[in-house]
Motif scaffolding. Sequence first.
Motif, PDB file in Angstrom:
ATOM      1  N   SER A 103       0.459  -1.142   0.181  1.00  0.00           N
ATOM      2  CA  SER A 103      -0.290   0.254   0.030  1.00  0.00           C
ATOM      3  C   SER A 103       0.258   1.102   0.044  1.00  0.00           C
ATOM      4  CB  SER A 103      -1.060   0.471   1.363  1.00  0.00           C
ATOM      5  OG  SER A 103      -1.651   1.386   1.594  1.00  0.00           O
ATOM      6  N   ASN A 104       2.148   1.379   0.734  1.00  0.00           N
ATOM      7  CA  ASN A 104       3.099   2.261   0.707  1.00  0.00           C
ATOM      8  C   ASN A 104       2.969   2.654  -0.291  1.00  0.00           C
ATOM      9  OD1 ASN A 104       2.822   4.288   3.896  1.00  0.00           O
ATOM     10  ND2 ASN A 104       2.522   1.891   4.255  1.00  0.00           N
ATOM     11  N   HIS A 108       8.233  10.531  -0.095  1.00  0.00           N
ATOM     12  CA  HIS A 108       9.434  10.504   1.101  1.00  0.00           C
ATOM     13  C   HIS A 108       8.493   9.681   2.108  1.00  0.00           C
ATOM     14  CE1 HIS A 108      12.723  10.903   3.888  1.00  0.00           C
ATOM     15  NE2 HIS A 108      11.868  11.641   4.493  1.00  0.00           N
ATOM     16  N   VAL A 109       7.688   9.822   2.740  1.00  0.00           N
ATOM     17  CA  VAL A 109       7.150  10.347   3.460  1.00  0.00           C
ATOM     18  C   VAL A 109       6.336   8.436   3.566  1.00  0.00           C
ATOM     19  CG1 VAL A 109       4.971   9.954   5.359  1.00  0.00           C
ATOM     20  CG2 VAL A 109       5.903  12.023   4.618  1.00  0.00           C
ATOM     21  N   HIS A 110       5.966   7.990   2.430  1.00  0.00           N
ATOM     22  CA  HIS A 110       5.367   6.542   1.658  1.00  0.00           C
ATOM     23  C   HIS A 110       6.234   5.588   1.667  1.00  0.00           C
ATOM     24  CE1 HIS A 110       1.047   7.343   2.789  1.00  0.00           C
ATOM     25  NE2 HIS A 110       0.794   7.988   2.228  1.00  0.00           N
ATOM     26  N   ILE A 111       7.157   5.951   1.030  1.00  0.00           N
ATOM     27  CA  ILE A 111       8.772   5.136   1.349  1.00  0.00           C
ATOM     28  C   ILE A 111       9.134   5.099   2.149  1.00  0.00           C
ATOM     29  CG2 ILE A 111      11.106   4.779   0.608  1.00  0.00           C
ATOM     30  CD1 ILE A 111      10.184   6.496  -2.489  1.00  0.00           C
ATOM     31  N   ASP A 112       9.262   5.347   3.161  1.00  0.00           N
ATOM     32  CA  ASP A 112      10.011   5.867   4.385  1.00  0.00           C
ATOM     33  C   ASP A 112       9.038   4.678   5.587  1.00  0.00           C
ATOM     34  OD1 ASP A 112      12.336   7.558   4.801  1.00  0.00           O
ATOM     35  OD2 ASP A 112      10.995   8.961   5.678  1.00  0.00           O
ATOM     36  N   LYS A 113       7.665   4.419   5.480  1.00  0.00           N
ATOM     37  CA  LYS A 113       6.929   3.566   6.468  1.00  0.00           C
ATOM     38  C   LYS A 113       7.195   1.848   5.456  1.00  0.00           C
ATOM     39  CE  LYS A 113       3.576   6.980   7.374  1.00  0.00           C
ATOM     40  NZ  LYS A 113       2.219   7.266   6.544  1.00  0.00           N
ATOM     41  N   ALA A 114       7.460   1.887   4.368  1.00  0.00           N
ATOM     42  CA  ALA A 114       7.602   1.204   3.809  1.00  0.00           C
ATOM     43  C   ALA A 114       8.890   0.114   4.204  1.00  0.00           C
ATOM     44  CB  ALA A 114       7.562   0.706   1.945  1.00  0.00           C
ATOM     45  N   ILE A 115       9.624   1.391   4.323  1.00  0.00           N
ATOM     46  CA  ILE A 115      10.538   0.961   4.793  1.00  0.00           C
ATOM     47  C   ILE A 115      11.350   0.557   5.898  1.00  0.00           C
ATOM     48  CG2 ILE A 115      13.483   1.448   5.527  1.00  0.00           C
ATOM     49  CD1 ILE A 115      13.597   3.037   2.700  1.00  0.00           C
ATOM     50  N   ALA A 116      10.464   0.786   6.868  1.00  0.00           N
ATOM     51  CA  ALA A 116      10.198   0.594   8.030  1.00  0.00           C
ATOM     52  C   ALA A 116       9.772  -1.111   7.615  1.00  0.00           C
ATOM     53  CB  ALA A 116       9.180   1.649   8.581  1.00  0.00           C
ATOM     54  N   ILE A 117       8.797  -0.801   7.363  1.00  0.00           N
ATOM     55  CA  ILE A 117       7.562  -2.671   7.488  1.00  0.00           C
ATOM     56  C   ILE A 117       8.788  -3.635   7.197  1.00  0.00           C
ATOM     57  CG2 ILE A 117       6.103  -4.227   6.682  1.00  0.00           C
ATOM     58  CD1 ILE A 117       4.219  -0.999   6.107  1.00  0.00           C
ATOM     59  N   VAL A 118       9.573  -3.472   5.757  1.00  0.00           N
ATOM     60  CA  VAL A 118      10.664  -4.738   5.372  1.00  0.00           C
ATOM     61  C   VAL A 118      11.223  -4.647   6.129  1.00  0.00           C
ATOM     62  CG1 VAL A 118      11.730  -4.946   3.731  1.00  0.00           C
ATOM     63  CG2 VAL A 118       9.724  -3.744   3.055  1.00  0.00           C
ATOM     64  N   GLN A 119      12.037  -3.401   7.188  1.00  0.00           N
ATOM     65  CA  GLN A 119      12.921  -4.290   7.941  1.00  0.00           C
ATOM     66  C   GLN A 119      12.265  -4.698   8.704  1.00  0.00           C
ATOM     67  OE1 GLN A 119      14.107   0.495   8.961  1.00  0.00           O
ATOM     68  NE2 GLN A 119      15.897   0.022   7.364  1.00  0.00           N
ATOM     69  N   GLU A 120      11.073  -4.113   9.500  1.00  0.00           N
ATOM     70  CA  GLU A 120      10.145  -5.283  10.285  1.00  0.00           C
ATOM     71  C   GLU A 120      10.494  -6.898   9.857  1.00  0.00           C
ATOM     72  OE1 GLU A 120       8.537  -5.984  13.579  1.00  0.00           O
ATOM     73  OE2 GLU A 120       9.356  -3.894  13.603  1.00  0.00           O
ATOM     74  N   LEU A 121       9.798  -7.092   8.486  1.00  0.00           N
ATOM     75  CA  LEU A 121       9.534  -7.710   8.007  1.00  0.00           C
ATOM     76  C   LEU A 121      11.069  -8.930   8.639  1.00  0.00           C
ATOM     77  CD1 LEU A 121       7.710  -7.310   5.547  1.00  0.00           C
ATOM     78  CD2 LEU A 121       7.590  -9.021   7.101  1.00  0.00           C
ATOM     79  N   GLN A 122      12.203  -7.969   8.056  1.00  0.00           N
ATOM     80  CA  GLN A 122      13.495  -8.630   8.435  1.00  0.00           C
ATOM     81  C   GLN A 122      13.995  -9.149   9.744  1.00  0.00           C
ATOM     82  OE1 GLN A 122      16.350  -6.139   7.230  1.00  0.00           O
ATOM     83  NE2 GLN A 122      17.799  -7.453   6.342  1.00  0.00           N
ATOM     84  N   ALA A 123      13.612  -8.750  10.179  1.00  0.00           N
ATOM     85  CA  ALA A 123      13.347  -8.752  12.133  1.00  0.00           C
ATOM     86  C   ALA A 123      13.233  -9.270  12.440  1.00  0.00           C
ATOM     87  CB  ALA A 123      13.182  -7.175  12.912  1.00  0.00           C
ATOM     88  N   SER A 124      12.282  -9.984  11.834  1.00  0.00           N
ATOM     89  CA  SER A 124      11.108 -11.014  12.612  1.00  0.00           C
ATOM     90  C   SER A 124      11.972 -12.824  11.843  1.00  0.00           C
ATOM     91  CB  SER A 124      10.160 -10.938  11.854  1.00  0.00           C
ATOM     92  OG  SER A 124       9.498 -11.346  10.307  1.00  0.00           O
ATOM     93  N   LEU A 125      12.870 -12.527  10.955  1.00  0.00           N
ATOM     94  CA  LEU A 125      13.513 -13.622  10.452  1.00  0.00           C
ATOM     95  C   LEU A 125      14.556 -13.829  11.712  1.00  0.00           C
ATOM     96  CD1 LEU A 125      14.803 -12.400   7.177  1.00  0.00           C
ATOM     97  CD2 LEU A 125      12.503 -13.980   7.650  1.00  0.00           C
ATOM     98  N   LYS A 126      14.416 -16.235  11.897  1.00  0.00           N
ATOM     99  CA  LYS A 126      14.606 -16.357  12.782  1.00  0.00           C
ATOM    100  C   LYS A 126      15.470 -16.748  12.271  1.00  0.00           C
ATOM    101  CE  LYS A 126      10.870 -16.844  16.156  1.00  0.00           C
ATOM    102  NZ  LYS A 126       9.535 -17.225  16.151  1.00  0.00           N
TER     103      LYS A 126
END
Length: 127
Positions: free
Chosen positions: A33-34, A51-69
């Motif tokens: 969506s972002n 810029h605002v929406h790309i930043d939100k998308a980056i934060a989401i992708v980083q959250e997905l990355q951080a969830s990896l075990k």
Amino acid sequence: MTLQAYQSVRRSTLVEGASPHQLIAMLYDGALSNITIARKHLAQNRGYQMHVHIDKAIAIVQELQASLKDYETNELAGNLFELYSFITSTLISANQNKEDDSLRTCLELIEILKDAWQAISPEQVAA
């Protein structure tokens, strides 16, 4: 109650009641969506909103990355980690250089990941 307050309460309720499988799907939806909104702002030459929406998308992708075990020892998780890194760096480049092609590439990659995620049953994720 304002529309914004209602949406905030609704979003919180959805997240609180979601399974881990559903949460990942919601993150993919949020990133898609972002990026879609950022592309519209880019087309309309609205740099700040893009810029605002790309930043939100980056934060989401980083959250997905951080969830990896076990991404250092698990090949699939390691590949996902690298793909999320690629998507993040591509979003950063798209933001800096106002590149719609890069945004479209990220959109397509996340759509593929979302489709693959939805093909996995929630029971498989819990195992």
